[in-house]
Design a protein around this motif. Structure first.
Motif, PDB file in Angstrom:
ATOM      1  N   VAL A 136      34.973  25.268  28.745  1.00 61.95           N
ATOM      2  CA  VAL A 136      34.524  25.975  29.946  1.00 61.95           C
ATOM      3  C   VAL A 136      33.657  27.161  29.547  1.00 61.95           C
ATOM      4  O   VAL A 136      34.001  27.928  28.643  1.00 61.95           O
ATOM      5  N   ALA A 137      32.527  27.318  30.234  1.00 63.39           N
ATOM      6  CA  ALA A 137      31.633  28.454  30.007  1.00 63.39           C
ATOM      7  C   ALA A 137      31.693  29.440  31.166  1.00 63.39           C
ATOM      8  O   ALA A 137      31.823  30.645  30.959  1.00 63.39           O
ATOM      9  N   LEU A 138      31.617  28.928  32.383  1.00 60.11           N
ATOM     10  CA  LEU A 138      31.612  29.788  33.565  1.00 60.11           C
ATOM     11  C   LEU A 138      32.817  29.481  34.450  1.00 60.11           C
ATOM     12  O   LEU A 138      33.234  28.328  34.576  1.00 60.11           O
ATOM     13  N   LEU A 139      33.332  30.538  35.075  1.00 56.21           N
ATOM     14  CA  LEU A 139      34.477  30.413  35.986  1.00 56.21           C
ATOM     15  C   LEU A 139      34.163  31.160  37.279  1.00 56.21           C
ATOM     16  O   LEU A 139      34.789  32.166  37.606  1.00 56.21           O
ATOM     17  N   PRO A 140      33.156  30.696  38.048  1.00 58.75           N
ATOM     18  CA  PRO A 140      32.900  31.297  39.358  1.00 58.75           C
ATOM     19  C   PRO A 140      34.014  30.915  40.326  1.00 58.75           C
ATOM     20  O   PRO A 140      34.733  29.931  40.098  1.00 58.75           O
ATOM     21  N   TYR A 141      34.133  31.678  41.396  1.00 59.29           N
ATOM     22  CA  TYR A 141      35.183  31.382  42.374  1.00 59.29           C
ATOM     23  C   TYR A 141      34.581  30.839  43.655  1.00 59.29           C
ATOM     24  O   TYR A 141      33.570  31.314  44.149  1.00 59.29           O
ATOM     25  N   SER A 142      35.227  29.789  44.168  1.00 60.28           N
ATOM     26  CA  SER A 142      34.785  29.120  45.380  1.00 60.28           C
ATOM     27  C   SER A 142      35.999  28.746  46.200  1.00 60.28           C
ATOM     28  O   SER A 142      37.076  28.488  45.656  1.00 60.28           O
ATOM     29  N   SER A 143      35.815  28.687  47.508  1.00 56.21           N
ATOM     30  CA  SER A 143      36.920  28.275  48.372  1.00 56.21           C
ATOM     31  C   SER A 143      37.034  26.767  48.476  1.00 56.21           C
ATOM     32  O   SER A 143      37.925  26.257  49.138  1.00 56.21           O
ATOM     33  N   GLY A 167      32.146  33.623  22.444  1.00 57.15           N
ATOM     34  CA  GLY A 167      33.146  32.574  22.584  1.00 57.15           C
ATOM     35  C   GLY A 167      33.977  32.681  23.839  1.00 57.15           C
ATOM     36  O   GLY A 167      34.932  31.923  24.025  1.00 57.15           O
ATOM     37  N   ALA A 168      33.616  33.602  24.727  1.00 56.74           N
ATOM     38  CA  ALA A 168      34.405  33.824  25.932  1.00 56.74           C
ATOM     39  C   ALA A 168      33.942  32.940  27.084  1.00 56.74           C
ATOM     40  O   ALA A 168      32.835  32.394  27.070  1.00 56.74           O
ATOM     41  N   GLU A 169      34.802  32.814  28.073  1.00 57.97           N
ATOM     42  CA  GLU A 169      34.424  32.273  29.367  1.00 57.97           C
ATOM     43  C   GLU A 169      34.047  33.462  30.251  1.00 57.97           C
ATOM     44  O   GLU A 169      34.574  34.560  30.083  1.00 57.97           O
ATOM     45  N   VAL A 170      33.158  33.239  31.201  1.00 62.08           N
ATOM     46  CA  VAL A 170      32.712  34.326  32.068  1.00 62.08           C
ATOM     47  C   VAL A 170      33.082  34.025  33.510  1.00 62.08           C
ATOM     48  O   VAL A 170      32.731  32.970  34.044  1.00 62.08           O
ATOM     49  N   THR A 171      33.813  34.946  34.125  1.00 59.05           N
ATOM     50  CA  THR A 171      34.073  34.870  35.558  1.00 59.05           C
ATOM     51  C   THR A 171      33.295  35.987  36.231  1.00 59.05           C
ATOM     52  O   THR A 171      33.184  37.091  35.682  1.00 59.05           O
ATOM     53  N   THR A 172      32.706  35.705  37.379  1.00 61.80           N
ATOM     54  CA  THR A 172      31.828  36.663  38.042  1.00 61.80           C
ATOM     55  C   THR A 172      32.432  37.091  39.373  1.00 61.80           C
ATOM     56  O   THR A 172      32.918  36.263  40.139  1.00 61.80           O
ATOM     57  N   ALA A 173      32.377  38.394  39.646  1.00 61.20           N
ATOM     58  CA  ALA A 173      32.948  38.944  40.878  1.00 61.20           C
ATOM     59  C   ALA A 173      31.851  39.571  41.723  1.00 61.20           C
ATOM     60  O   ALA A 173      30.912  40.185  41.195  1.00 61.20           O
ATOM     61  N   ASN A 174      31.971  39.415  43.013  1.00 60.45           N
ATOM     62  CA  ASN A 174      31.041  40.006  43.967  1.00 60.45           C
ATOM     63  C   ASN A 174      31.114  41.533  43.872  1.00 60.45           C
ATOM     64  O   ASN A 174      32.185  42.116  44.023  1.00 60.45           O
ATOM     65  N   PRO A 175      29.994  42.224  43.628  1.00 60.05           N
ATOM     66  CA  PRO A 175      30.039  43.678  43.465  1.00 60.05           C
ATOM     67  C   PRO A 175      30.381  44.452  44.725  1.00 60.05           C
ATOM     68  O   PRO A 175      30.601  45.673  44.647  1.00 60.05           O
ATOM     69  N   ILE A 176      30.456  43.786  45.871  1.00 58.34           N
ATOM     70  CA  ILE A 176      30.879  44.501  47.080  1.00 58.34           C
ATOM     71  C   ILE A 176      32.334  44.177  47.449  1.00 58.34           C
ATOM     72  O   ILE A 176      32.808  44.557  48.513  1.00 58.34           O
ATOM     73  N   TYR A 177      33.047  43.499  46.567  1.00 59.45           N
ATOM     74  CA  TYR A 177      34.453  43.207  46.826  1.00 59.45           C
ATOM     75  C   TYR A 177      35.281  44.487  46.902  1.00 59.45           C
ATOM     76  O   TYR A 177      34.957  45.506  46.280  1.00 59.45           O
ATOM     77  N   THR A 208      38.414  24.195  51.563  1.00 59.16           N
ATOM     78  CA  THR A 208      39.233  25.035  52.440  1.00 59.16           C
ATOM     79  C   THR A 208      40.108  25.926  51.584  1.00 59.16           C
ATOM     80  O   THR A 208      40.191  25.780  50.367  1.00 59.16           O
ATOM     81  N   GLY A 209      40.767  26.875  52.205  1.00 63.06           N
ATOM     82  CA  GLY A 209      41.775  27.662  51.507  1.00 63.06           C
ATOM     83  C   GLY A 209      41.247  28.862  50.773  1.00 63.06           C
ATOM     84  O   GLY A 209      40.102  29.272  50.916  1.00 63.06           O
ATOM     85  N   LEU A 210      42.119  29.455  49.950  1.00 63.20           N
ATOM     86  CA  LEU A 210      41.787  30.647  49.196  1.00 63.20           C
ATOM     87  C   LEU A 210      40.842  30.319  48.043  1.00 63.20           C
ATOM     88  O   LEU A 210      40.786  29.176  47.584  1.00 63.20           O
ATOM     89  N   PRO A 211      40.101  31.331  47.552  1.00 62.31           N
ATOM     90  CA  PRO A 211      39.177  31.079  46.435  1.00 62.31           C
ATOM     91  C   PRO A 211      39.881  30.496  45.215  1.00 62.31           C
ATOM     92  O   PRO A 211      40.996  30.893  44.871  1.00 62.31           O
ATOM     93  N   LYS A 212      39.194  29.558  44.577  1.00 60.36           N
ATOM     94  CA  LYS A 212      39.732  28.898  43.384  1.00 60.36           C
ATOM     95  C   LYS A 212      38.718  29.019  42.258  1.00 60.36           C
ATOM     96  O   LYS A 212      37.512  28.965  42.487  1.00 60.36           O
ATOM     97  N   GLY A 213      39.217  29.157  41.031  1.00 57.54           N
ATOM     98  CA  GLY A 213      38.335  29.246  39.880  1.00 57.54           C
ATOM     99  C   GLY A 213      37.743  27.887  39.544  1.00 57.54           C
ATOM    100  O   GLY A 213      38.469  26.926  39.259  1.00 57.54           O
ATOM    101  N   VAL A 214      36.422  27.779  39.581  1.00 62.25           N
ATOM    102  CA  VAL A 214      35.725  26.522  39.314  1.00 62.25           C
ATOM    103  C   VAL A 214      35.357  26.483  37.836  1.00 62.25           C
ATOM    104  O   VAL A 214      34.584  27.306  37.348  1.00 62.25           O
ATOM    105  N   GLU A 215      35.915  25.519  37.117  1.00 61.09           N
ATOM    106  CA  GLU A 215      35.672  25.410  35.681  1.00 61.09           C
ATOM    107  C   GLU A 215      34.405  24.590  35.420  1.00 61.09           C
ATOM    108  O   GLU A 215      34.398  23.374  35.574  1.00 61.09           O
ATOM    109  N   LEU A 216      33.344  25.287  35.038  1.00 67.05           N
ATOM    110  CA  LEU A 216      32.085  24.642  34.680  1.00 67.05           C
ATOM    111  C   LEU A 216      31.926  24.699  33.169  1.00 67.05           C
ATOM    112  O   LEU A 216      31.891  25.777  32.573  1.00 67.05           O
ATOM    113  N   THR A 217      31.855  23.534  32.553  1.00 72.45           N
ATOM    114  CA  THR A 217      31.759  23.467  31.101  1.00 72.45           C
ATOM    115  C   THR A 217      30.311  23.690  30.642  1.00 72.45           C
ATOM    116  O   THR A 217      29.367  23.628  31.442  1.00 72.45           O
ATOM    117  N   ASN A 218      30.151  23.903  29.356  1.00 72.26           N
ATOM    118  CA  ASN A 218      28.807  23.982  28.790  1.00 72.26           C
ATOM    119  C   ASN A 218      28.024  22.719  29.107  1.00 72.26           C
ATOM    120  O   ASN A 218      26.839  22.775  29.461  1.00 72.26           O
TER     121      ASN A 218
END
Length: 593
Positions: free
Chosen positions: A241-248, A150-160, A251-261
């Protein structure tokens, strides 16, 4: 400029993973000469009759593919329904260790992990789980397990770096972090910076010890006699919302992109339409094989390569990092049929003497996006292949699920990014938002069921890119030909493209201003023959201090991933600004670039 969701670090050869280039605010009246040159040089058009009559009276371009009905289901429901058709086929296999999981294993272990998240971590509907892992088969178990819980998933770059992870933790507010031993020190330091105490679950190495104060991922998903009844309490809908990847974004700083099922399932089904499907259907006697090399933390790898191909029953051969010999051996030994690529990988395949026809014998289709691709790079690969093979350009963005357009199988046009996929509308507008006609240059807009819900906790940014009637403003400069095929011509936004990976100047400018001796800073992308572009900084120091350039670059390097590092510093007495205080980057570019 060509854009796709989505991406790869070619370690040793290219150093950076490819990410998505998302678009630019443009002004049609002030188009660059380069943009016009690009437009006029790309005059090849599709000739198939099925791509005619896609223009409406109001200059909106409809998809030439049939409309599809979007199933009213969750991502996990969509994948599990398909699993019943091929439970014993291999779903995922590690290219280097050969450890593998069948579709039945994936179902069982994901549900085990989901039940443990509900009982041990007390994950509840709508909580966030953060994955910071490389491309291992277990990535799918963690991802689907978190969704099943039942969670949302946010993904982080492993080289961050810890500073980049700190920012994402503050924004996404995860209840648990899932990583690998290599990322544990970064995760722990990020938690120290955020002053948070969040559990860390680790996929430990088979021959390695479990890092201190972490939870074994294997012990949870491989557990016996797990009580799955707790999953009956999960209550999620297609609109959640299912996925919360981050995108710029544009322009600007990364923002959480709400992608629904619904966004994601729609994009899966859109890719299965027979007139654009790039894989053969899975049957009792046939299973296509794809390569999971583009990073799963980003939308292209996550949605198109991992989740969609699981829903279609393909075998996914995962590679956690790019190494030339390992990569070309994997292509041959695992008989890869479908390769989702980015330009550096295409360049490598075409130019590396170690890549021969033997390595490409099983290859049926290459799809490519993320940056412009010269025709010569395509022909080098096709010259090596001794059989008929499709090479298809595509286009997308994290904010549109991510796939928006694709060339149809059989196409020999390597200059265009294709037509809109099913249920997708396209249009080109000028700076006054007037909708333009065929072969006119403007900003590309997209409308369809795959367009994101919005940016997390950022209604202003969402309103800036999604119109009231549902059009997403890509910020990319392009045109649509008479048959509705897209040409992405130029990129006027500020995002810097380092080997196809997007670097927002605002992020680097904020880091520079954290330096105790820096008063003001600006960052531009400058051309580089090897990397495409590299960040260059313009720095104003505080009165009475003296700092060397290497001190500035070292300060930034400690705080950002390698591909974001500043390569050059220019010290100025002041930055050029207009009367209202807006930075005039055009002046900096004219004078110093």
């Amino acid at each position: 400029m060509f854009c796709c969701v989505f991406w790869i670090l070619l370690v040793s050869v290219f150093k950076e993973r490819i990410g998505i280039m998302t678009g630019v605010t443009m002004a049609a009246r002030n188009l660059s000469r380069t943009a016009h040159r690009l437009l006029t040089s790309r005059s090849i058009s599709l000739s198939s009759r099925k791509y005619s009559s896609v223009w409406t009276a109001d200059n909106v371009v409809k998809s030439p593919h049939r409309d599809i009905e979007i199933p009213n289901r969750l991502v996990t429901e969509h994948i599990w329904e398909a699993v019943e058709r091929w439970p014993d086929k291999t779903a995922l296999v590690c290219a280097t260790t050969n450890r593998s999981y069948t579709f039945h294993d994936l179902y069982k272990y994901s549900r085990n992990f989901a039940a443990k998240l509900r009982t041990q971590i007390k994950i509840r509907d709508g909580d966030t789980v953060c994955l910071m892992m490389s491309n291992y088969p277990e990535y799918a178990i963690a991802l689907l397990g978190a969704l099943e819980a039942g969670a949302e998933v946010t993904t982080a770059n492993p080289i961050y770096t810890p500073y980049e992870v700190e920012r994402q933790i503050k924004q996404a507010e995860p209840k648990v972090l899932v990583g690998v031993p290599e990322t544990v020190p970064v995760l722990k330091e990020a938690l120290r910076l955020t002053k948070k105490d969040i559990p860390i679950i680790v996929l430990r190495n088979p021959d390695g010890a479990l890092p201190d104060n972490t939870i074994s991922f294997q012990e949870w998903f491989l557990a016996e006699n797990v009580d799955h009844s707790v999953l009956k309490d999960v209550s999620r809908t297609p609109e959640d919302v299912a996925l919360l990847p981050y995108s710029s974004g544009t322009t600007g700083l990364p923002k959480g992109v709400e992608l629904t099922n619904r966004n994601l399932v729609a994009n899966f089904v859109q890719q299965d339409v027979d007139t654009m499907r790039v894989h053969q259907e899975t049957t009792k006697t046939h299973q296509d094989v794809t390569l999971g090399l583009l990073p799963f933390y980003h939308s292209y790898g996550l949605s198109v390569i991992l989740l969609h191909k699981l829903s279609a029953g393909l075998k996914n051969v995962t590679l956690s990092k790019f190494q030339p010999n390992t990569f070309i051996d994997t292509m041959k030994n695992h008989k890869i049929n479908l390769l989702c690529a980015a330009p550096p990988l295409v360049l490598f395949l075409g130019s590396h003497p170690g890549v021969t026809a033997d390595h490409l014998t099983s290859l049926k289709t290459i799809t490519c996006g993320a940056a412009p691709l010269p025709r010569t790079d395509v022909t080098r690969i096709l010259d090596k292949v001794k059989h008929e093979m499709d090479f298809l350009q595509l286009y997308g963005l994290t904010e549109v699920g991510p796939l928006a357009t694709c060339m149809p199988p059989g196409s020999k046009d390597y200059s265009k990014a294709g037509c809109g996929i099913s249920n997708t509308e396209l249009r080109i507008v000028d700076q006054d938002q007037r909708v333009l006609g065929p072969n006119q240059l403007g900003e590309l807009h997209i409308r369809g069921p795959q367009v994101m819900k919005g940016y997390r906790n950022n209604p202003e940014a969402t309103k800036a890119v999604i119109t009231e009637d549902g059009w997403f403003k890509t910020g990319d400069l392009g045109s649509l030909d008479e048959n509705g095929a897209v040409t992405i011509s130029d990129r006027l936004k500020e995002l810097i493209k380092v080997k196809g990976y997007q670097v927002p100047p605002a992020e680097l400018e904020n880091v520079l201003k954290e330096h105790p001796d820096v008063l003001d800073a600006a960052v531009l992308g400058i051309p580089d023959s090897r990397l495409g572009e590299v960040p260059k900084a313009f720095v104003v120091l505080k009165d009475g201090v003296k700092v060397e350039a290497n001190e500035v670059t070292s300060f930034v390097s400690e705080r950002v991933a390698e591909y974001k590092r500043i390569r050059d510093v220019v010290f100025l007495d002041a930055l050029p600004k207009n009367p209202s205080g807006k930075l005039l980057k055009r002046v900096l570019r004219e004078q110093y670039c």
